[in-house]
Motif scaffolding. Structure first.
Motif: not given
Length: 276
Positions: A177, A201, A204-205, A208-209, A212-215
């Protein structure tokens, strides 16, 4: 998913004072208490016990005294650093075998922070691989000559579908985070690229929820060993934190670490968070 208790191992390695300081930095950032822990075992005599006869007991007594002195010095070193950092802290120590004792004490922590070189002195510090496989908690391994705690940088999640990676990613969430960016990377064969893309994906999703700034990112395997390919990703992304599941293989009733896990523990240039 928070980190309320952070456990840091205190030993005699040159980087130990800095490691305690990094633990205090993490504790402030995560609003956690720091638990300092240290173990020292009285090393048995190298000579044949039958040959040294009655001296064996005296030698062991002297070595137990030396172990107790090492623990007293470790406590003083930890207390000085934690008090200067003004963080909540407590202390635990024991004369015993480090890896086994620390694995049991990990029940009191959300995260255990250790150095990488403990395996060189098994009577004084835990081997990282042994601890990861036994602790039941995520283990954060400091790289040699670390300059800062793993906060506010790039984090790389080495994804391989399974319980180990899922536990490691969940355990790392308080750190992820705070990262500027999180790259969820899976290395796969060319014919698995689409399925791998769906997996990263999803991860990462989920991150993000949870703030955290994830990809996600998929990389195709080449002729290098998987560990080398992953370490190359660490270098390319400039990650200061790597999160991975620790994989092992049962052999002769002992845990033997997989090749990727061994490569990460031995050569990862970044902080390494592992969970089994």
């Amino acid at each position: 998913m928070t980190c309320a208790n952070l456990m840091v191992y205190v030993d005699d390695e040159p980087d130990n004072v800095a490691r305690i300081g990094f633990a205090c930095d993490l504790a402030r950032a995560l609003d956690a208490e720091v638990i300092g822990v240290s173990v020292s075992e009285a090393e048995p005599p190298l000579a044949d016990v039958a040959a040294v006869g009655g001296m064996a007991g005296e030698i062991l007594s002297l070595r137990r005294d030396q172990a107790a002195a090492e623990l007293a010095e470790a406590r003083a070193r930890f207390a000085a650093t934690a008090e200067a950092a003004n963080v909540r802290h407590s202390w635990r120590a024991q004369i015993g075998y480090p890896a086994a004792w620390l694995a049991r004490q990990a029940r009191a922590a959300d995260l255990v922070l250790i150095g990488r070189e403990g395996g060189r002195r098994p009577y004084r510090a835990p081997d990282a691989g042994d601890l990861v496989m036994a602790a039941g908690r995520p283990v954060l391994i400091a790289p040699p000559q670390a300059q800062a705690a793993p906060l506010d940088g790039v984090a790389l999640v080495a994804w391989q579908d399974g319980r180990e990676a899922q536990r490691a990613t969940a355990g790392a969430l308080p750190l992820l985070r705070r990262a500027q960016a999180v790259r969820v990377v899976e290395i796969c064969a060319p014919d698995q690229a689409d399925a791998a893309q769906a997996r990263v994906r999803d991860v990462a999703d989920w991150l993000c929820r949870h703030g955290a700034a994830a990809e996600g990112e998929v990389r195709i395997a080449d002729d290098r060993p998987a560990g080398d390919r992953l370490l190359a990703c660490v270098e390319e992304t400039g990650a200061n934190l790597v999160v991975a599941g620790a994989w092992g293989h049962s052999r002769l009733r002992e845990w033997v670490l997989g090749g990727v896990t061994q490569a990460l523990i031995a050569r990862c240039p970044a902080w390494l968070l592992l969970s089994h």
